[in-house]
Design a protein around this motif. Structure first.
Motif, PDB file in Angstrom:
ATOM      1  N   GLY A  49       0.822  -1.199   0.000  1.00  0.00           N
ATOM      2  CA  GLY A  49       0.000   0.000   0.000  1.00  0.00           C
ATOM      3  C   GLY A  49       0.854   1.246   0.000  1.00  0.00           C
ATOM      4  O   GLY A  49       2.072   1.185   0.201  1.00  0.00           O
ATOM      5  N   PRO A  50       0.226   2.410  -0.216  1.00  0.00           N
ATOM      6  CA  PRO A  50       0.994   3.654  -0.379  1.00  0.00           C
ATOM      7  C   PRO A  50       1.728   4.097   0.873  1.00  0.00           C
ATOM      8  O   PRO A  50       2.700   4.837   0.780  1.00  0.00           O
ATOM      9  CB  PRO A  50      -0.082   4.676  -0.776  1.00  0.00           C
ATOM     10  N   LYS A  51       1.282   3.665   2.051  1.00  0.00           N
ATOM     11  CA  LYS A  51       1.965   4.053   3.280  1.00  0.00           C
ATOM     12  C   LYS A  51       2.296   2.824   4.118  1.00  0.00           C
ATOM     13  O   LYS A  51       2.311   2.889   5.347  1.00  0.00           O
ATOM     14  CB  LYS A  51       1.104   5.035   4.080  1.00  0.00           C
ATOM     15  N   ALA A  52       2.575   1.738   3.445  1.00  0.00           N
ATOM     16  CA  ALA A  52       2.873   0.486   4.143  1.00  0.00           C
ATOM     17  C   ALA A  52       4.238   0.568   4.812  1.00  0.00           C
ATOM     18  O   ALA A  52       5.136   1.270   4.361  1.00  0.00           O
ATOM     19  CB  ALA A  52       2.825  -0.678   3.164  1.00  0.00           C
ATOM     20  N   GLY A  53       4.397  -0.196   5.884  1.00  0.00           N
ATOM     21  CA  GLY A  53       5.665  -0.225   6.588  1.00  0.00           C
ATOM     22  C   GLY A  53       6.516  -1.388   6.125  1.00  0.00           C
ATOM     23  O   GLY A  53       6.788  -1.543   4.936  1.00  0.00           O
ATOM     24  N   ASN A  54       6.930  -2.231   7.073  1.00  0.00           N
ATOM     25  CA  ASN A  54       7.744  -3.398   6.725  1.00  0.00           C
ATOM     26  C   ASN A  54       6.888  -4.432   6.016  1.00  0.00           C
ATOM     27  O   ASN A  54       5.937  -4.958   6.586  1.00  0.00           O
ATOM     28  CB  ASN A  54       8.341  -4.024   7.995  1.00  0.00           C
ATOM     29  N   ASN A  55       7.200  -4.721   4.773  1.00  0.00           N
ATOM     30  CA  ASN A  55       6.464  -5.737   4.029  1.00  0.00           C
ATOM     31  C   ASN A  55       7.301  -6.174   2.838  1.00  0.00           C
ATOM     32  O   ASN A  55       8.301  -5.537   2.480  1.00  0.00           O
ATOM     33  CB  ASN A  55       5.099  -5.197   3.575  1.00  0.00           C
ATOM     34  N   TRP A  56       6.880  -7.268   2.230  1.00  0.00           N
ATOM     35  CA  TRP A  56       7.658  -7.826   1.118  1.00  0.00           C
ATOM     36  C   TRP A  56       7.697  -6.894  -0.084  1.00  0.00           C
ATOM     37  O   TRP A  56       8.695  -6.831  -0.802  1.00  0.00           O
ATOM     38  CB  TRP A  56       7.084  -9.179   0.720  1.00  0.00           C
ATOM     39  N   PHE A  57       6.603  -6.177  -0.336  1.00  0.00           N
ATOM     40  CA  PHE A  57       6.573  -5.302  -1.510  1.00  0.00           C
ATOM     41  C   PHE A  57       7.691  -4.270  -1.431  1.00  0.00           C
ATOM     42  O   PHE A  57       8.439  -4.073  -2.399  1.00  0.00           O
ATOM     43  CB  PHE A  57       5.212  -4.608  -1.594  1.00  0.00           C
ATOM     44  N   SER A  58       7.808  -3.605  -0.280  1.00  0.00           N
ATOM     45  CA  SER A  58       8.763  -2.502  -0.160  1.00  0.00           C
ATOM     46  C   SER A  58      10.143  -2.938   0.312  1.00  0.00           C
ATOM     47  O   SER A  58      11.091  -2.150   0.266  1.00  0.00           O
ATOM     48  CB  SER A  58       8.218  -1.439   0.797  1.00  0.00           C
ATOM     49  N   GLN A  59      10.286  -4.182   0.756  1.00  0.00           N
ATOM     50  CA  GLN A  59      11.589  -4.649   1.198  1.00  0.00           C
ATOM     51  C   GLN A  59      12.210  -5.673   0.259  1.00  0.00           C
ATOM     52  O   GLN A  59      13.413  -5.913   0.337  1.00  0.00           O
ATOM     53  CB  GLN A  59      11.474  -5.282   2.593  1.00  0.00           C
ATOM     54  N   GLY A  60      11.387  -6.257  -0.586  1.00  0.00           N
ATOM     55  CA  GLY A  60      11.901  -7.302  -1.458  1.00  0.00           C
ATOM     56  C   GLY A  60      11.745  -7.023  -2.933  1.00  0.00           C
ATOM     57  O   GLY A  60      12.655  -7.281  -3.725  1.00  0.00           O
ATOM     58  N   LEU A  61      10.584  -6.476  -3.334  1.00  0.00           N
ATOM     59  CA  LEU A  61      10.307  -6.331  -4.770  1.00  0.00           C
ATOM     60  C   LEU A  61      10.890  -5.054  -5.355  1.00  0.00           C
ATOM     61  O   LEU A  61      11.407  -5.055  -6.467  1.00  0.00           O
ATOM     62  CB  LEU A  61       8.798  -6.387  -5.032  1.00  0.00           C
ATOM     63  N   VAL A  62      10.755  -3.932  -4.629  1.00  0.00           N
ATOM     64  CA  VAL A  62      11.246  -2.637  -5.123  1.00  0.00           C
ATOM     65  C   VAL A  62      11.997  -1.937  -3.998  1.00  0.00           C
ATOM     66  O   VAL A  62      12.003  -2.396  -2.854  1.00  0.00           O
ATOM     67  CB  VAL A  62      10.087  -1.746  -5.615  1.00  0.00           C
ATOM     68  N   ARG A  63      12.594  -0.784  -4.326  1.00  0.00           N
ATOM     69  CA  ARG A  63      13.280   0.022  -3.329  1.00  0.00           C
ATOM     70  C   ARG A  63      12.539   1.344  -3.156  1.00  0.00           C
ATOM     71  O   ARG A  63      12.443   2.130  -4.100  1.00  0.00           O
ATOM     72  CB  ARG A  63      14.714   0.292  -3.746  1.00  0.00           C
ATOM     73  N   PRO A  64      11.998   1.605  -1.961  1.00  0.00           N
ATOM     74  CA  PRO A  64      11.293   2.870  -1.743  1.00  0.00           C
ATOM     75  C   PRO A  64      12.190   4.080  -1.999  1.00  0.00           C
ATOM     76  O   PRO A  64      13.390   4.055  -1.716  1.00  0.00           O
ATOM     77  CB  PRO A  64      10.900   2.795  -0.262  1.00  0.00           C
ATOM     78  N   GLY A  65      11.592   5.132  -2.561  1.00  0.00           N
ATOM     79  CA  GLY A  65      12.323   6.369  -2.771  1.00  0.00           C
ATOM     80  C   GLY A  65      13.221   6.375  -3.984  1.00  0.00           C
ATOM     81  O   GLY A  65      13.935   7.355  -4.216  1.00  0.00           O
ATOM     82  N   LYS A  66      13.197   5.312  -4.780  1.00  0.00           N
ATOM     83  CA  LYS A  66      14.056   5.234  -5.955  1.00  0.00           C
ATOM     84  C   LYS A  66      13.246   4.817  -7.174  1.00  0.00           C
ATOM     85  O   LYS A  66      12.291   4.041  -7.057  1.00  0.00           O
ATOM     86  CB  LYS A  66      15.185   4.226  -5.735  1.00  0.00           C
ATOM     87  N   PRO A  67      13.590   5.305  -8.349  1.00  0.00           N
ATOM     88  CA  PRO A  67      12.922   4.835  -9.564  1.00  0.00           C
ATOM     89  C   PRO A  67      13.086   3.317  -9.698  1.00  0.00           C
ATOM     90  O   PRO A  67      14.127   2.756  -9.344  1.00  0.00           O
ATOM     91  CB  PRO A  67      13.665   5.567 -10.683  1.00  0.00           C
ATOM     92  N   VAL A  68      12.062   2.674 -10.196  1.00  0.00           N
ATOM     93  CA  VAL A  68      12.083   1.213 -10.304  1.00  0.00           C
ATOM     94  C   VAL A  68      12.738   0.818 -11.622  1.00  0.00           C
ATOM     95  O   VAL A  68      12.151   0.960 -12.694  1.00  0.00           O
ATOM     96  CB  VAL A  68      10.666   0.626 -10.216  1.00  0.00           C
ATOM     97  N   ARG A  69      13.941   0.318 -11.530  1.00  0.00           N
ATOM     98  CA  ARG A  69      14.649  -0.182 -12.711  1.00  0.00           C
ATOM     99  C   ARG A  69      14.752  -1.705 -12.685  1.00  0.00           C
ATOM    100  O   ARG A  69      14.907  -2.332 -13.730  1.00  0.00           O
ATOM    101  CB  ARG A  69      16.044   0.442 -12.791  1.00  0.00           C
ATOM    102  N   ASN A  70      14.677  -2.270 -11.473  1.00  0.00           N
ATOM    103  CA  ASN A  70      14.733  -3.723 -11.312  1.00  0.00           C
ATOM    104  C   ASN A  70      13.664  -4.148 -10.317  1.00  0.00           C
ATOM    105  O   ASN A  70      13.420  -3.463  -9.326  1.00  0.00           O
ATOM    106  CB  ASN A  70      16.107  -4.158 -10.783  1.00  0.00           C
ATOM    107  N   ILE A  71      13.028  -5.267 -10.599  1.00  0.00           N
ATOM    108  CA  ILE A  71      12.029  -5.840  -9.708  1.00  0.00           C
ATOM    109  C   ILE A  71      12.493  -7.241  -9.345  1.00  0.00           C
ATOM    110  O   ILE A  71      12.844  -8.035 -10.220  1.00  0.00           O
ATOM    111  CB  ILE A  71      10.647  -5.924 -10.394  1.00  0.00           C
TER     112      ILE A  71
END
Length: 334
Positions: free
Chosen positions: A165-187
């Motif tokens: 979600g847009p304000k999610a904390g520790n989770n797989w989406f923001s810790q494993g799939l992408v990097r918060p605060g950075k353009p997504v170049r790799n997933i």
């Protein structure tokens, strides 16, 4: 809008706690939130009364819960540090407050309670034989909550898949799939192609809880519900949705790679978050799906945001489309 009473949210600075606090506020609840270091002022500009206190301090919780009809228990130790030592004492404080106020406790649940003997489709009565430390603690959490219903509390547990979600904390989406605060170049994809996985969009989870709370007096004293959320049937739909969202916003498609589990294994002895992620690897190796038949029978339908819309909102909230970086969680995404 009619007031629906007062709710105390523990963990309102986190993903699900924060989303619940905002949605319940918008629904007409008076919302209190306990936060270490909060100013002692009353209601803040966000419409939430932030109270100074610690979920590990029973008197803080009892004082904050005075006059509350609902307590949302969405608090966890930061970064999973000392999880096994702190989780149960925090819950005991919530139970003490709920029993004193005859309040309803809301617990965002997970699939950790269940072991392979209950897979692949989980209903609320499925046997709970966990194979991990966190799973065993989750079972004990629910045992204590059920016992609390004999002492004046009521309990509502809503289980869902991996949060995003847009304000999610520790989770797989923001810790494993992408990097918060950075353009997504790799997933990075933690799962196996061909193996299903379940996800839950935080605003949908919060809306589900809010709808159930509106009819809490008609529910059983100890009520559990499962959400279907977003079922990634072949283990590729989430990463493809991320790629589509990035392509729409930037015009370029990121590369999809495999999650570096080997690196997680190496780092686990030194990083508590990675150690906990490694323990949950079994949930990526086989399909585990929640059956929402009981929920839809109660509500008529489950709140559901289309996957592409949910993913784009999540990436926007994580700062992946902005030059303004979001606070990054620990990540080892490739």
């Amino acid at each position: 809008m009619a007031n629906k009473g007062t709710v105390l949210v523990l963990g309102a600075t986190g993903g699900i706690g924060g989303e619940l606090a905002r949605q319940l506020r918008d629904d007409g609840w008076r919302v209190r939130a306990l936060k270490r270091g909060a100013n002692p002022a009353c209601e803040q500009p966000d419409g939430i009364s932030w109270l100074r206190g610690d979920a590990l301090n029973r008197q803080d919780v009892l004082s904050a819960a005075a006059g509350c009809s609902v307590i949302v228990h969405a608090v966890n130790p930061p970064g999973y540090r000392r999880w096994s030592e702190l989780v149960l004492p925090m819950l005991d404080n919530t139970i003490a407050a709920a029993c004193a106020e005859n309040a309803t406790i809301v617990l965002p649940g997970t699939v950790y309670n269940y072991g392979p003997d209950a897979f692949p489709l989980l209903s609320e009565p499925s046997p709970q034989h966990p194979v991990t430390r966190k799973g065993a603690i989750r079972v004990e959490l629910e045992r204590r909550l059920q016992a609390a219903t004999h002492r004046g509390a009521r309990v509502l547990i809503v289980r869902a898949g991996d949060f995003f979600g847009p304000k999610a904390g520790n989770n797989w989406f923001s810790q494993g799939l992408v990097r918060p605060g950075k353009p997504v170049r790799n997933i990075s994809n933690p799962g196996r192609v061909g193996t299903g996985h379940q996800w839950a969009f935080l605003p949908d989870v919060a809306r589900t809880v809010a709808l159930l709370l509106a009819r809490r007096d008609t529910l059983a004293p100890f009520s559990t519900f499962h959400m279907a959320g977003h079922w990634d049937a072949d283990g590729t739909q989430m990463v493809e949705a991320i790629r589509r969202a990035v392509a729409r916003r930037s015009g370029s498609e990121p590369r999809i790679g495999t999650f570096p589990w080997w690196l997680l294994t190496l780092a686990s002895p030194f990083v508590a978050t990675f150690r906990e992620m490694q323990e949950m690897r079994y949930l990526w190796r086989e399909p585990v799906r929640l059956d929402n038949a009981r929920l839809t029978a109660e509500l008529g339908r489950e709140p559901h945001t289309a996957l592409d819309d949910a993913v784009e909102a999540t990436l926007q909230g994580l700062g992946c489309f902005s030059t303004t970086p979001a606070r990054a969680a620990p990540s080892i995404a490739a």
